[in-house]
Motif scaffolding. Structure first.
Motif, PDB file in Angstrom:
ATOM      1  N   THR A  61      -2.462   8.291  -4.660  1.00 51.66           N
ATOM      2  CA  THR A  61      -2.733   8.968  -3.398  1.00 51.66           C
ATOM      3  C   THR A  61      -2.080   8.206  -2.252  1.00 51.66           C
ATOM      4  OG1 THR A  61      -4.879   9.764  -4.211  1.00 51.66           O
ATOM      5  CG2 THR A  61      -4.525   9.808  -1.833  1.00 51.66           C
ATOM      6  N   ASN A 114      -2.635   7.869   1.404  1.00 51.57           N
ATOM      7  CA  ASN A 114      -3.696   8.211   2.334  1.00 51.57           C
ATOM      8  C   ASN A 114      -3.229   8.712   3.699  1.00 51.57           C
ATOM      9  OD1 ASN A 114      -6.184   7.869   0.888  1.00 51.57           O
ATOM     10  ND2 ASN A 114      -5.737   5.686   0.799  1.00 51.57           N
ATOM     11  N   TYR A 150      -0.907  13.616  -3.055  1.00 53.13           N
ATOM     12  CA  TYR A 150      -1.301  12.951  -4.291  1.00 53.13           C
ATOM     13  C   TYR A 150      -0.577  13.560  -5.478  1.00 53.13           C
ATOM     14  CZ  TYR A 150      -4.256  17.067  -5.036  1.00 53.13           C
ATOM     15  OH  TYR A 150      -4.701  18.348  -5.202  1.00 53.13           O
TER      16      TYR A 150
END
Length: 256
Positions: free
Chosen positions: A76, A78, A83
């Motif tokens: 992932t 962020n 993702y």
């Protein structure tokens, strides 16, 4: 078949939707001088493994009502919410259908984000790959999905852009599901789910499925879940086993 809501999850598919709740009283008691901001890394890689007494996906057993083992890895980013991930599980349904495969390999990617007012979204694509399935209609399936969540509740729609899991002339089938993962007491979570699988040009294969379960997170060890699962379709009974019958499913999973 991983349920990204889950999921995902799968199953296994729905414990992965457990809600992260903050403690407001503790936050109020922490003064600005002593509060420490939590740093969220830009890039996160996580791994997961699970053992289940019966791999159920959308209410139907993929492992002939027998235990299954699975594992995967996720990345992932962020800052963007992007993702990608992959997940594998042992299965038996391909062989029941006359093919020659005991492995499911899922590959997926998408984007998660916040719409404000407590509403989050998750959109992406998921490819179910069966390396040597050998069925008359290829079982490999690709779905696009979109999910909205509010607190512990979610609703999700998945749309097949290929034939659906080896069913001929089933392109553009859809699966709509909704669920609630409600923290109830001391790391216990109530898991509720209902879904409807619509199979294009194959009405006899369309059905509803249901789940009522509870999961507990043993911090630092694993998550254990127990669920009653059922699908209201009766035409899936290879070797005399009703793969959609009501059953209790016990799963032990670990993410690290």
């Amino acid at each position: 078949m991983k349920n990204l809501s889950h999921s995902m999850t799968l199953a296994a598919l729905t414990s992965a939707m457990a809600v992260l709740c903050g403690n407001a009283m503790a936050q109020e008691a922490t003064s600005p001088a002593t509060a420490v901001a939590e740093t969220v890394p830009d890039n996160v890689v996580s791994y997961n493994v699970a053992l289940t007494s019966d791999y159920r996906y959308r209410g139907i057993s993929q492992s002939r009502l027998d235990p299954a083992v699975s594992g995967g890895v996720d990345y992932t980013h962020n800052p963007t919410g992007l993702y990608v991930g992959t997940w594998l599980s042992s299965i038996k349904w391909i062989k029941d259908g006359g093919g020659d495969d005991n492995l499911e390999w899922d590959i997926y990617g998408g984007k998660k984000g916040d719409l404000g007012s407590g509403i989050t979204y998750d959109v992406g694509g998921l490819y179910y790959y069966y390396p040597s399935n050998g069925l008359s209609t290829n079982a490999n399936t690709f779905e696009l999905y979109g999910q909205l969540s509010y607190g512990p509740a979610y609703i999700k729609y998945s749309h097949a852009t290929t034939n659906l899991f080896g069913v001929a002339d089933s392109k553009h089938s859809g699966y709509l599901d909704a669920g609630l993962n409600w923290p109830v007491y001391d790391d216990y979570t109530l898991n509720l789910h209902v879904g409807h699988q619509s199979v294009k040009h194959n009405d006899s294969l369309s059905y509803y499925d249901y789940k009522l379960g509870v999961s507990k997170d043993f911090t630092g060890f694993a998550t254990v879940s127990l669920a009653a699962v059922k699908a209201n379709i009766t035409s899936l009974a290879p070797n005399g086993k009703n793969l959609a019958k009501t059953g209790l499913v016990l799963t032990v999973s670990k993410t690290f």
